[in-house]
Structure formats: C-alpha cells, structure tokens
Design a protein around this motif. Structure first.
Motif, PDB file in Angstrom:
ATOM      1  N   LEU A 296       0.828  -1.209   0.000  1.00 31.30           N
ATOM      2  CA  LEU A 296       0.000   0.000   0.000  1.00 31.30           C
ATOM      3  C   LEU A 296       0.859   1.255   0.000  1.00 31.30           C
ATOM      4  O   LEU A 296       0.525   2.252  -0.653  1.00 31.30           O
ATOM      5  CB  LEU A 296      -0.927  -0.006   1.216  1.00 31.30           C
TER       6      LEU A 296
ATOM      7  N   ALA B 105      -5.581   3.814  -4.425  1.00 34.83           N
ATOM      8  CA  ALA B 105      -6.189   2.680  -3.732  1.00 34.83           C
ATOM      9  C   ALA B 105      -6.038   1.402  -4.561  1.00 34.83           C
ATOM     10  O   ALA B 105      -6.020   1.443  -5.797  1.00 34.83           O
ATOM     11  CB  ALA B 105      -7.662   2.971  -3.468  1.00 34.83           C
TER      12      ALA B 105
ATOM     13  N   ARG C  67      -6.243   1.746   1.021  1.00 38.60           N
ATOM     14  CA  ARG C  67      -5.114   2.678   0.993  1.00 38.60           C
ATOM     15  C   ARG C  67      -4.566   2.815   2.418  1.00 38.60           C
ATOM     16  O   ARG C  67      -5.232   2.424   3.376  1.00 38.60           O
ATOM     17  CB  ARG C  67      -5.541   4.044   0.466  1.00 38.60           C
TER      18      ARG C  67
END
Length: 259
Positions: A30, A36, A74
C-alpha cells in the motif's frame, strides 16, 4: 507433557513472526502505491493468498492503519502516529534540523535530509531557501538512489551491493529522456567517493540542480545524505566545488551530533 509444551512455544512464536511479516508486506504494498488497490491486487503484489490478505487488512483497518472505500484499500490515518513519533524522536533529525537551517540561510538554497531505506531514499526534512522550488517534495516521499542525492548514498555501497542494486534497477531513464549508462554511472560513483559529494543537473526534475554529501555514521556507513537544491541558474558549474565543501561540513556536523 512439559516437553510438548516447550516445543509448542517456538512454533507459536514462529507463526506470530510470520503473521507480522505478512502484515508488513501488505503495508509496504500500500505504501508503494499512489492510489487505492483492490484486495486481489494487494494479494498478488504481496505474494499472499486472498483470504490471508483479507484477514490482515481487516485487522489493520480496525486499528486505523488501513482505510477502505469504493476504490479499494489505501494507507490509513493511524500510520501518522508512527511517523510523528519518528519525526519527533529521531536523533538524526534532531541533529539535522539546525544544520539544515544554517545551510539554507548560508546558501540561499533549499536544504534537505534524506535517509536510505533499501533501494530508495526518503525525504525526512526540508528547509526552504530564498526562492521556493517550483515543485513540492513532501516529507516521506520515496525517491531513487541512482538520481540526485541518491548518488551520494549509492557511491558508498560495497561492490556486491552495488551490483545487486543495479541488477534490480528497472528504470534507467533521466528526466530529459536519456538512459543511464552503467559504465558512466560507475565512473561517477568513483568520482563521488573521491571528492566527497555528488552533483546533479536536470536528472530528476528538468531545470533543477543539486549538490549532496553523505552523512556517515559511527560504523562508517552512509545511512543518510544532506542536499541543497535550486534552479540551475542558482547553482552554476563554478559554484559546485564551494557548495560541495559546504555540504561536507554540514554532513559532518550532523554525524557528530547524531552519532
């Protein structure tokens, strides 16, 4: 029964460590993405099963370290706590802040501190010079080691580590579209080691220039670098040796305070 209990303890500890490693793998996936990601994409990049990834994300989301919306997952706001703790307690940053202030004041250029992390460098602190830069470089931004101040760190890799670094480097392009030549790069790193500082012109951002020096720790390892940046007109070629000496003095001052 006692022997069986003793055998179970290391196995449990190993399982816990593996779970921790997997959670960090997910966070790093991430962290490396600027948008995202879907569950399946996170699992693929982390090399984990989808079900395992989903369980890890559930725990991280509950702790605020991951956020989720219609676009996917995210990094979460909870990660700021760790970042803040590092920024306020790091001996390196405590040592560097007044030096960066002095450096920006003396040169009129933006002064920055970078820390090496794997094959990247991370922006830890910045002090603006007389002329604001035309682009923003946020604290925590991850940058390459083969461009700009990264070269001051790459120059201190041992031969085996340098070979490994170059072997995994998948982007050899400079800002102007030219390709980084391996032999030229190695020759430049040798020169950086000899003179004690690096310099770059238009390598990462067109029209910009920089000079940097490594901050060497007590073990003789270059773990960080200090840099000044400005427009190419603010750093003409004839000014580079003077700035190189200024950067070396700043790097030494940081090292003495931090280590």
């Amino acid at each position: 029964m006692a022997e069986a209990g003793k055998a179970a303890e290391p196995a449990k500890a190993a399982t816990s460590m593996r779970s921790l490693e997997r959670a960090i793998d997910v966070l790093e996936v991430l962290d490396a993405s600027h948008h995202a990601l879907r569950l399946t994409e996170i699992a693929r990049r982390a090399g984990l099963a989808v079900a395992t990834t989903q369980r890890i994300l559930g725990v991280l989301e509950a702790r605020g370290r991951v956020e989720r919306d219609a676009n996917g997952y995210r990094p979460g706001v909870g990660l700021i706590f760790g970042a803040h703790a590092y920024l306020t307690s790091s001996p390196l940053l405590t040592a560097a802040r007044p030096v960066l202030q002095d450096l920006a004041s003396a040169t009129g250029l933006t002064a920055s501190l970078f820390k090496r992390l794997g094959w990247s460098r991370v922006v830890l602190a910045r002090v603006a010079g007389d002329s604001p830069l035309r682009y923003e470089l946020p604290i925590g931004e991850r940058l390459p080691l083969h461009l700009g101040a990264g070269k001051a760190l790459a120059a201190h890799m041992d031969p085996a580590e340098l070979d490994e670094f170059l072997a995994q480097l998948d982007d050899h392009t400079l800002a102007d579209g030219t390709t980084l030549d391996r032999d030229d790069f190695l020759a430049e790193l040798k020169l950086i080691r000899e003179r004690g500082y690096s310099q770059a012109r238009g390598e990462r951002e067109p029209g910009m220039a920089s000079v940097a020096a490594p901050v060497v720790d007590a073990d003789g390892t270059a773990t960080a670098a200090v840099q000044v940046t400005g427009a190419q007109a603010d750093i003409p070629t004839e000014r580079i040796p003077e700035l190189g000496l200024e950067l070396q003095r700043a790097a030494l001052a940081i090292a003495r305070r931090a280590y």
